[in-house]
Design a protein around this motif. Structure first.
Motif, PDB file in Angstrom:
ATOM      1  N   UNK A 161     -10.586  39.063   7.853  1.00 48.33           N
ATOM      2  CA  UNK A 161      -9.919  38.311   6.795  1.00 48.33           C
ATOM      3  C   UNK A 161      -8.474  38.781   6.617  1.00 48.33           C
ATOM      4  N   UNK A 163      -6.669  40.004   9.019  1.00 44.55           N
ATOM      5  CA  UNK A 163      -5.940  39.594  10.223  1.00 44.55           C
ATOM      6  C   UNK A 163      -5.409  38.172  10.105  1.00 44.55           C
ATOM      7  N   UNK A 164      -6.192  37.321   9.434  1.00 41.16           N
ATOM      8  CA  UNK A 164      -5.784  35.914   9.341  1.00 41.16           C
ATOM      9  C   UNK A 164      -5.212  35.556   7.973  1.00 41.16           C
ATOM     10  N   UNK A 165      -4.797  36.567   7.219  1.00 39.58           N
ATOM     11  CA  UNK A 165      -4.506  36.268   5.813  1.00 39.58           C
ATOM     12  C   UNK A 165      -3.064  35.863   5.514  1.00 39.58           C
ATOM     13  N   UNK A 166      -2.106  36.345   6.272  1.00 41.60           N
ATOM     14  CA  UNK A 166      -0.719  36.146   5.829  1.00 41.60           C
ATOM     15  C   UNK A 166      -0.106  34.857   6.353  1.00 41.60           C
TER      16      UNK A 166
END
Lengths: 209, 430
Positions: A161, A163-166
């Motif tokens: 989560x 890793x794909x959050x920003x």
């Protein structure tokens, strides 16, 4: 059928992380042979000494085959991959095969050539390309995703989560920060993310089926 | 052809469906089906492409080609959907987290009141001192006990911090019942310690125990926790690296590299934190050697021996260094081998010249010094270079004499080329 096979082999679904078993389609080969639980069991033990390693091996094989057919622009790469696996399953139960991957590669090339001939035949007869409608893909289930995310270890879940959050522009910086905080190289981080995603994929596919 | 097919650029072009040349396509497919490492590389590249596509980091031509591949590869299509769903989930969770005041911000407002902050600080310091003191004594006892179990034969190829030298046994049988009992007690005490005082020391001690019992994933988990809690402790990073290294040795080819990469990272971090930590210097050299980085490994072993020249570990380091030097000869180009041989021969360094000959003679390939010398001789004769021709002939005779006297081997003297050459040469010269 899958459950039946698993019971026969005394494996549970959870123990056997195979995502899409081509044998479940009750495939009938050209010679009218059918994949049986026995031939499937032989195939599994040929792939790996235990269900887990057989499952991993199966995933890598499927990856190889899907890429092989996909990059050769075959219309239904998945089905051709399944067809290849089915043929090998039938062969393995009949005679010993030494080099697994080389054998798979050889069968894949045959299947590819046959698929080309079939397409050509269609064109000769009808003079138009009439593709069969693609098999309907199940739409992605976010419910399954939630369930499977919950099954992951907490650190793996938060890694994915994070890793794909920003937002797009901050991605590079974010990945650098994550790799620093976990004290690993960015390549190692990418590998870990990939493996966690693979686990998640297997779980979601199982849940959806 | 091999290396260029393995380049990131070629793999990317292949995954974007842009490779149409049949030879290249077959070359890549051949590798995909025969080379486990290459397959892992392609898997990683595909995952990278999927992530970049979902995160909008592909430029338009790349994105278009990528979309085209999705039509024929539903497996990849599914992975794209999964990644998109993950991305949406991650973004939605981020929004929720940002909207809700965090536990830490509430805590921060509490500590803005000086009287609470002061009292809490005193209590905290006292508690930390007590916990660290008692847990360290207990862990040190348990680790000392564990070290004594392995004083005759060490449990890992790598060096675990503060373990004394012991040879690495080739085969490990089950420990005898008395040792099993001791190990069980140590394990119970270490698990208890983690449950009562979960800190860097207790996790480290349990991780080291599991490492010695070949429970590598469990060891990694404990040692990672320890290294996170005490990020500047070089020994913790060294032992974590050891766990990854041993895991790599027990893994299949496709996972081996990943674990070795982790191990090298940890050993490097440990040496950065403490440049004199011999365990980490030793282990880093081992990891480099295992990764096939011959030159770096050679440098690293040499540096190790500068710091430790006399311990039994140094003997192992020397053996590894010698092995690397032998391998270097095996992997060098033919002309480099001949050049080194001739340099030694001209300097009358017989020992070095014969060493090079000995290392290559069993290969029965073009690298063999006598074979290269005979070719050199013929070229020199054809071009009329008498000096070079004579030198080649004399060098072949030197090898032949050595083989005859030392090994009673007449093959090199009766080398198909030597006798007629010698005859030819003497008839012309004398």
């Amino acid at each position: 059928m899958f459950l039946f096979i698993c019971r026969e082999l005394e494996y549970s679904v959870a123990e056997l992380p195979l995502t899409r078993l081509p044998v479940l389609n009750l495939f009938k080969a050209k010679v009218n042979k059918e994949v049986t639980p026995e031939s499937f069991a032989t195939f599994l033990s040929w792939l790996g000494p235990d269900p887990e390693s057989a499952g991993e091996e199966y995933e890598r094989l499927r990856f190889r085959l899907c890429n092989f057919f996909g990059q050769r622009h075959c219309r239904f790469a998945d089905e051709l991959a399944d067809e290849t696996i089915n043929r090998v399953i039938l062969k393995v139960s009949e005679e010993p095969i030494g080099n697994k991957l080389a054998y798979f590669y050889g069968v894949a090339k045959n299947v590819y050539r046959e698929s080309l001939r079939k397409e050509r035949t269609h064109l000769d007869i009808d003079e138009v390309t009439v593709a069969a409608p693609a098999p309907e893909e199940q739409s992605f289930s976010s419910e399954c995703l939630d369930k499977c995310l919950a099954k992951l270890a907490p650190e793996s879940r938060s890694l994915l989560l994070d890793y794909f959050s920003e937002a797009r522009h901050a991605k590079v910086e974010l990945h650098r920060r994550i790799s620093e905080s976990l004290q690993m190289t960015q390549t190692a981080l990418r590998m870990r993310v990939m493996r966690t995603k693979q686990k998640l994929k297997i779980c979601v596919q199982k849940c959806m089926s | 052809m091999g290396p260029s097919l393995k380049s990131e650029e070629t793999i990317r072009e292949y995954l974007l469906g842009r490779v149409s040349d049949e030879t290249t396509l077959e070359g890549i497919e051949g590798l995909l089906f025969t080379d486990e490492e290459f397959c892992s590389q392609v898997q990683l590249a595909e995952d990278g492409l999927i992530n970049d596509y979902v995160l909008g980091r592909l430029d338009e031509p790349d994105a278009e080609d990528f979309r085209a591949t999705l039509k024929t590869n539903s497996e990849r299509n599914f992975q794209v959907e999964l990644t998109q769903a993950l991305r949406e989930k991650a973004l939605s969770q981020q929004t929720v987290t940002e909207a809700r005041p965090s536990f830490f911000s509430s805590l921060a407002s509490f500590f803005h009141q000086p009287k609470y902050a002061g009292a809490f600080a005193v209590l905290l310091i006292a508690a930390v001192i007590a916990v660290v003191y008692f847990s360290r004594i207990n862990n040190q006892d348990q680790l000392a006990e564990l070290r004594s179990v392995y004083r005759e034969a060490r449990p890992t190829e790598t060096r675990i911090a503060e373990f004394n030298y012991a040879p690495l046994p080739q085969l490990r049988g089950a420990p005898d019942p008395v040792v099993q009992g001791r190990l069980r007690r140590i394990e119970n005490n270490l698990i208890d310690a983690v449950e009562k005082n979960s800190n860097a020391q207790t996790h480290h001690a349990l991780g080291v125990f599991q490492l010695t019992q070949q429970k590598y994933p469990e060891a990694i988990s404990e040692l990672e926790t320890a290294a996170k809690l005490a990020a500047t402790n070089a020994k913790f990073h060294n032992d974590l690296g050891s766990a990854y290294y041993e895991l790599a040795r027990a893994s299949r080819a496709e996972k081996k590299l990943e674990s070795l990469d982790h191990a090298l990272d940890e050993f490097t971090r440990a040496t950065e934190l403490d440049a004199n930590l011999l365990e980490a210097l030793f282990n880093r050299s081992l990891a480099l050697q295992e990764l096939g980085s011959r030159r770096e490994a050679t440098d690293s072993w040499t540096r190790y021996l500068q710091k430790d020249a006399s311990s039994p570990w140094a003997d192992e380091a020397r053996k590894n260094l010698a092995r690397l030097e032998n391998e270097q000869t095996l992997f060098r180009k033919d002309e480099d081998v001949l050049r080194d041989f001739l340099a030694a021969y001209r300097n009358q360094d017989k020992a070095r010249a014969l060493k090079i000959h000995n290392e290559t003679k069993g290969l029965l390939k073009t690298v063999m010094v006598p074979l290269q010398l005979s070719q050199k001789y013929l070229v020199a004769r054809t071009s009329g270079n008498e000096i070079e021709a004579r030198e080649s002939l004399e060098a072949m005779t030197f090898i032949g004499d050595f083989e005859r006297t030392q090994n009673s081997e007449f093959f090199f003297l009766s080398w198909p080329a030597i006798t007629p050459m010698r005859r030819l040469h003497s008839s012309r010269c004398c």
